[in-house]
Design an enzyme around this catalytic site. Structure first.
Site, PDB file in Angstrom:
ATOM      1  N   TYR A   1       0.824  -1.207   0.000  1.00 58.52           N
ATOM      2  CA  TYR A   1       0.000   0.000   0.000  1.00 58.52           C
ATOM      3  C   TYR A   1       0.858   1.257   0.000  1.00 58.52           C
ATOM      4  CZ  TYR A   1       0.925   0.957   4.971  1.00 58.52           C
ATOM      5  OH  TYR A   1       1.534   1.270   6.166  1.00 58.52           O
TER       6      TYR A   1
ATOM      7  N   LYS B   1       6.412  -1.900   1.959  1.00 61.63           N
ATOM      8  CA  LYS B   1       5.218  -1.304   2.581  1.00 61.63           C
ATOM      9  C   LYS B   1       4.067  -2.310   2.472  1.00 61.63           C
ATOM     10  CE  LYS B   1       3.217   3.308   3.201  1.00 61.63           C
ATOM     11  NZ  LYS B   1       3.305   3.396   4.654  1.00 61.63           N
TER      12      LYS B   1
ATOM     13  N   GLU C   1      12.771   2.910  13.913  1.00 56.01           N
ATOM     14  CA  GLU C   1      11.809   3.929  13.469  1.00 56.01           C
ATOM     15  C   GLU C   1      10.579   3.834  14.362  1.00 56.01           C
ATOM     16  OE1 GLU C   1      10.200   3.089   9.570  1.00 56.01           O
ATOM     17  OE2 GLU C   1      10.174   0.937   9.960  1.00 56.01           O
TER      18      GLU C   1
ATOM     19  N   LEU D   1      11.171   1.411   7.040  1.00 59.92           N
ATOM     20  CA  LEU D   1      10.502   1.845   5.818  1.00 59.92           C
ATOM     21  C   LEU D   1      11.228   3.087   5.314  1.00 59.92           C
ATOM     22  CD1 LEU D   1       7.941   1.275   4.029  1.00 59.92           C
ATOM     23  CD2 LEU D   1       7.063   3.349   5.071  1.00 59.92           C
TER      24      LEU D   1
HETATM   25  C1  LIG Z   1       6.690   1.979   9.651  1.00 57.88           C
HETATM   26  C2  LIG Z   1       6.678   3.304   8.983  1.00 57.88           C
HETATM   27  N1  LIG Z   1       7.822   4.017   8.919  1.00 57.88           N
HETATM   28  C3  LIG Z   1       7.867   5.232   8.334  1.00 57.88           C
HETATM   29  C4  LIG Z   1       6.731   5.805   7.785  1.00 57.88           C
HETATM   30  C5  LIG Z   1       6.823   7.168   7.148  1.00 57.88           C
HETATM   31  O1  LIG Z   1       6.791   7.053   5.751  1.00 57.88           O
HETATM   32  P1  LIG Z   1       6.251   8.225   4.828  1.00 57.88           P
HETATM   33  O2  LIG Z   1       7.036   9.449   5.162  1.00 57.88           O
HETATM   34  O3  LIG Z   1       6.498   7.724   3.457  1.00 57.88           O
HETATM   35  O4  LIG Z   1       4.792   8.388   5.135  1.00 57.88           O
HETATM   36  C6  LIG Z   1       5.526   5.103   7.813  1.00 57.88           C
HETATM   37  C7  LIG Z   1       4.331   5.706   7.219  1.00 57.88           C
HETATM   38  O5  LIG Z   1       3.228   5.269   7.410  1.00 57.88           O
HETATM   39  C8  LIG Z   1       5.493   3.825   8.418  1.00 57.88           C
HETATM   40  O6  LIG Z   1       4.351   3.104   8.465  1.00 57.88           O
END
Ligand SMILES: Cc1ncc(COP(=O)(O)O)c(C=O)c1O
Length: 276
Positions: free
Chosen positions: A32, A145, A177, A201
């Site tokens: 997603y 993701k 994270e 991620l």
């Molecule tokens: C586990 C995780 N890390 C980092 C992020 C941040 O990613 P982004 O800046 O692309 O939204 C998300 C976003 O939902 C996430 O689920």
């Protein structure tokens, strides 16, 4: 108006459309994206598309549409919604087939929703967020993701029940994270964040922060750090598409720096507001 899309049809986001034998529903077998639209403009769409297709490829999922086709659907949905500031959620799953672990020979299911943006509580944005440290119990492929978010959900809920906004995760002694965000500290004027390995991620807002740090001449180092380093940091912040850049001022009841949002995060957010 919130609007949704499923396999070629425009639907209401409340329509009961999900077939029982849908693999996203039964296995979490899909990937997603969450994308932000500011003033009718899709923010960092090429980066989101690149990550979406990389995630799909990593789970051997043929999305069945090109990036251009997906972007055209997104543009159409945004226009139909009449929304200027909204969140686009899109997912691709391995389709609809009788439940069996083996891959079915059916087309992928693609669904999307466009809904008014969720905003971070103004007071939290002003005074900074509290976080809770928890063990990172996820698998080895956090860069994908994937729809499978159970460890993230459990960690976020535990953090919430303790009065914190976010769970920040620790693997092998190092901070990876947040449960739904990337995480950063600032020490002696330098920004530190975990490197973009398989254990995090690769956030799109993280990319924006890296680019803005360069623009602002703020040193940016991708290096893992420990909870002790976090507690000794001058500032901390987290990033995500929906939370943008959010100061963090308290970890497990202990203040970071002077317990107030720091200058570096303020500068980054000011520049971010100009770019959105
Ligand atoms: C586990 C995780 N890390 C980092 C992020 C941040 O990613 P982004 O800046 O692309 O939204 C998300 C976003 O939902 C996430 O689920």
């Amino acid at each position: 108006m919130a609007i949704a899309y499923l396999n070629g049809k425009i639907i209401s986001s409340n329509d009961p459309v999900l077939p029982i034998d849908e693999r996203g529903h039964q296995f979490g077998d899909g990937v997603y994206e969450v994308i932000r639209v500011y003033n009718g403009r899709v923010f960092m769409m090429p980066e989101h598309m690149e990550r979406f297709f990389k995630s799909a490829e990593a789970i051997k999922l043929n999305v069945g549409k090109s990036s251009e086709e997906i972007m055209a659907i997104v543009d159409d949905l945004i226009e139909r919604s009449g929304l200027q500031d909204c969140d686009v959620y899109m997912q691709a799953t391995r389709g609809i087939a009788p439940r069996n672990h083996l891959f079915p020979n059916v087309p992928a299911s693609i669904s999307m929703t466009v809904k008014p943006s969720k905003h971070v509580n103004e007071e939290v944005r002003e005074s900074g967020a509290k976080i809770k440290l928890l063990p990172d119990e996820r698998w080895q492929n956090c860069w994908i993701k994937s729809l499978n978010l159970l460890p993230n959900i459990l960690a976020k809920q535990e953090a919430f029940e303790s009065g914190a906004l976010e769970a920040v995760l620790i693997r092998d002694g190092y901070i990876t994270e947040g449960s739904s965000s990337n995480f950063f500290i600032v020490k002696n004027g330098e920004i530190l964040t975990a490197p973009a390995t398989n254990h995090i991620l690769h956030g799109i807002t993280r990319i924006a922060v890296k680019e803005m740090a360069l623009e602002l001449d703020i040193p940016f180092r991708e290096q893992a750090f420990t909870s002790d380093e976090l507690l000794a940091a001058d500032e901390a912040f987290l990033t995500s598409t929906t939370q943008e850049i959010l100061p963090v001022v308290e970890v497990d009841g202990q203040k970071i720096g002077n317990g107030k949002p720091g200058e570096v995060v303020k500068k980054l957010y000011e520049l971010f507001l100009e770019k959105m």
